[in-house]
Design a protein around this motif. Structure first.
Motif, mmCIF file in Angstrom:
data_model
loop_
_atom_site.group_PDB
_atom_site.id
_atom_site.type_symbol
_atom_site.label_atom_id
_atom_site.label_comp_id
_atom_site.label_asym_id
_atom_site.label_seq_id
_atom_site.Cartn_x
_atom_site.Cartn_y
_atom_site.Cartn_z
ATOM 1 N N PRO A 105 56.355 78.138 -66.832
ATOM 2 C CA PRO A 105 54.948 78.495 -66.605
ATOM 3 C C PRO A 105 54.099 77.235 -66.397
ATOM 4 O O PRO A 105 54.499 76.135 -66.789
ATOM 5 C CB PRO A 105 54.548 79.205 -67.898
ATOM 6 N N GLN A 106 52.940 77.410 -65.786
ATOM 7 C CA GLN A 106 52.016 76.297 -65.543
ATOM 8 C C GLN A 106 50.594 76.781 -65.759
ATOM 9 O O GLN A 106 50.237 77.881 -65.348
ATOM 10 C CB GLN A 106 52.178 75.784 -64.110
ATOM 11 N N ASP A 107 49.773 75.961 -66.371
ATOM 12 C CA ASP A 107 48.357 76.278 -66.594
ATOM 13 C C ASP A 107 48.177 77.641 -67.259
ATOM 14 O O ASP A 107 47.233 78.373 -66.965
ATOM 15 C CB ASP A 107 47.572 76.256 -65.271
ATOM 16 N N GLY A 108 49.123 78.010 -68.136
ATOM 17 C CA GLY A 108 49.046 79.285 -68.829
ATOM 18 C C GLY A 108 49.405 80.484 -67.971
ATOM 19 O O GLY A 108 49.239 81.621 -68.390
ATOM 20 N N LYS A 109 49.903 80.235 -66.759
ATOM 21 C CA LYS A 109 50.267 81.312 -65.839
ATOM 22 C C LYS A 109 51.790 81.431 -65.784
ATOM 23 O O LYS A 109 52.499 80.440 -65.713
ATOM 24 C CB LYS A 109 49.735 81.036 -64.433
#
Length: 182
Positions: A112-116
């Motif tokens: 995941p990245q940036d909470g996505k």
């Protein structure tokens, strides 16, 4: 994307035909697709008549410095965001002097990245008269499939703007409210 014996997608060919018919040009700003949108467009015959160029803005600071994406927006929401995608599309359109700007940003994985979560993608199109469309995608599969579906989706989004909304004054902004799934 491309299959054996074919060097470009039908969507890329259709986009270019529509652009040529309208006498318009396109530029791409890519993050997770890393140049795949530009590769698809330029693989199609006649691409030089409509493709202005592309920017692969993989790093967040490149999105701000080169594409003029709002630094505060990036700090607040991260790079995986519908408004970021729209600003990327507008930025590349301005930077490269194109009639239409395309953008892709998202999480291809494996983390995941940036909470996505993996598979969260935003594609955007910006065009004449301040027109802009953004779509949020929720994609499944391996990294390569997420990237290829992102390319297909942004080209289809532009094709829709070029063909279905001919002459329409589309002021709608779908900041991630839509969800396309394969």
């Amino acid at each position: 994307m491309s299959t054996a014996g074919e060097t470009y997608t039908p969507a890329a060919s259709a986009v270019l035909a529509a652009l040529v018919a309208r006498g318009e040009t396109v530029a791409a700003a890519e993050s997770l697709t890393g140049g795949l949108v530009a590769a698809e467009l330029t693989a199609a015959p006649g691409a030089s008549r409509s493709v202005r160029g592309s920017v692969t803005a993989y790093a967040t600071e490149v999105k701000a410095a080169v594409l003029d994406v709002d630094g505060e927006l990036l700090a607040r929401r991260g790079a995986v965001d519908g408004d970021v995608a729209e600003q990327m599309a507008r930025g590349v359109r301005t930077l490269l002097g194109a009639d239409w700007g395309l953008a892709t940003t998202g999480v291809a994985g494996p983390e995941p990245q940036d909470g996505k979560p993996v598979g969260t993608v935003f594609v955007a199109v910006a065009g004449p008269g301040e027109r802009a469309r953004v779509r949020e995608l929720s994609l499944d599969g391996e990294r390569s499939r997420i990237r290829s579906e992102s390319v297909r989706s942004v080209l289809e989004l532009l094709l829709n703007e070029l063909t279905e909304n001919v002459g329409a004054k589309d002021t709608e902004h779908n900041g991630g409210n839509g969800c396309l799934q394969p």
